[in-house]
Design an enzyme around this catalytic site. Structure first.
Site, PDB file in Angstrom:
ATOM      1  N   SER A 186       0.869  -1.183   0.000  1.00  0.00           N
ATOM      2  CA  SER A 186       0.000   0.000   0.000  1.00  0.00           C
ATOM      3  C   SER A 186       0.902   1.228   0.000  1.00  0.00           C
ATOM      4  O   SER A 186       2.083   1.138   0.357  1.00  0.00           O
ATOM      5  CB  SER A 186      -0.872   0.001   1.261  1.00  0.00           C
ATOM      6  OG  SER A 186      -1.511   1.245   1.459  1.00  0.00           O
ATOM      7  N   TYR A 197      -2.414  -0.336  10.615  1.00  0.00           N
ATOM      8  CA  TYR A 197      -2.500  -0.737   9.206  1.00  0.00           C
ATOM      9  C   TYR A 197      -1.208  -0.379   8.478  1.00  0.00           C
ATOM     10  O   TYR A 197      -0.649  -1.194   7.734  1.00  0.00           O
ATOM     11  CB  TYR A 197      -3.692  -0.051   8.538  1.00  0.00           C
ATOM     12  CG  TYR A 197      -3.776  -0.276   7.048  1.00  0.00           C
ATOM     13  CD1 TYR A 197      -4.237  -1.477   6.536  1.00  0.00           C
ATOM     14  CD2 TYR A 197      -3.399   0.720   6.148  1.00  0.00           C
ATOM     15  CE1 TYR A 197      -4.318  -1.696   5.166  1.00  0.00           C
ATOM     16  CE2 TYR A 197      -3.471   0.519   4.782  1.00  0.00           C
ATOM     17  CZ  TYR A 197      -3.929  -0.684   4.294  1.00  0.00           C
ATOM     18  OH  TYR A 197      -4.007  -0.906   2.927  1.00  0.00           O
TER      19      TYR A 197
END
Length: 252
Positions: A142, A155
């Site tokens: 990501s 995250y």
């Protein structure tokens, strides 16, 4: 199936980037082994592939469970004899909040799926690829794996871990005919991310800073799938240990 047909394994294949990528890979001629925790959505992706004349199977699995990971890897080899491309994609997002407000159970769930799930997939697929002397693994990291996202620290930590394991494995296997890369999407319009705005509205917490997508819109899953298809193709043959940013300028 002819020996030359590419065999691709995709986790998180029941929706979003995983489904779009599975459809694209099948469209490009690959036999696709679809893996998802959700049996209904995974089988729906398989139906979509077959309706379009593609080939594949579905295997239900929790990617954080070692036995279930070994099962989907074994099913792929039993069915097709090899694994050429592994899109290690399954992952979850956290509820946006300050670090001190993250529940321990949520921390454990994020690490279990996003880190352990990626590790287990690589562990067992690499055994197959090492015997073959060839293969390509593409992990889903990501933009949060290269820069932290405000109010998503856990995250972000899990995706930094994906970046680290990608580069480490790329170094270890570069001389064995195996490549390992990671794709780093920014904002993507999927069922997973659509829940973010809803959580802002319902939870009353909005991050102090929200990353700016400079293209002015999130990506569509098909746009990420196009890059995955490129990475699965011979055109990416000189890439390993690479972080492929597909973020609409988010990290500029």
């Amino acid at each position: 199936m002819t020996e030359s047909k590419q065999v691709a394994v995709v986790t998180g294949a029941g929706s979003g980037i995983g489904r779009a990528s599975s459809l694209k890979l099948a469209e490009n001629g690959a036999a696709v082994v679809l893996v998802d925790f959700n049996k209904e959505t995974g089988e729906e992706t398989l139906r979509m592939i077959k309706e379009r004349g593609g080939e594949g199977i579905f295997v239900q699995a929790n990617v954080a469970n070692s036995e279930e990971v070994q099962n989907y890897v074994n099913k792929a080899v039993e069915t097709y004899g090899k694994i050429d491309f592994f899109f290690n994609n399954a992952g979850i997002v956290q509820k946006f909040s300050r670090l001190a407000d993250v529940e321990e159970a949520e921390f454990d769930r994020l690490v279990s799926i996003n880190v352990k799930g990626v590790f287990l997939g690589m562990k067992y697929v690499l055994k197959v690829m090492d015997k073959q002397g060839s293969g390509h693994i593409l992990n889903t990291a990501s933009t949060a794996g290269v820069r932290s996202e405000h109010s998503a620290s856990v995250y972000s930590a899990t995706k930094h871990a994906v970046v680290g394991i990608t580069k480490g494995a790329a170094l270890e296997y570069v001389g064995k005919g195996i490549r390992v890369n990671a794709i780093c999407p920014g904002a993507v319009q999927t069922a997973l991310t659509e829940g973010v705005a809803k959580s802002f509205a319902e939870g009353g917490y909005v991050p102090e800073e929200i990353s700016k997508v400079r293209m002015g819109r999130p990506a569509q899953a098909d746009e990420i799938a196009g890059v995955v298809a490129f990475m699965a193709s011979p055109a990416s043959s000189y890439m390993t240990g690479s972080l492929v940013m597909v973020d609409g300028g988010l990290t500029l």
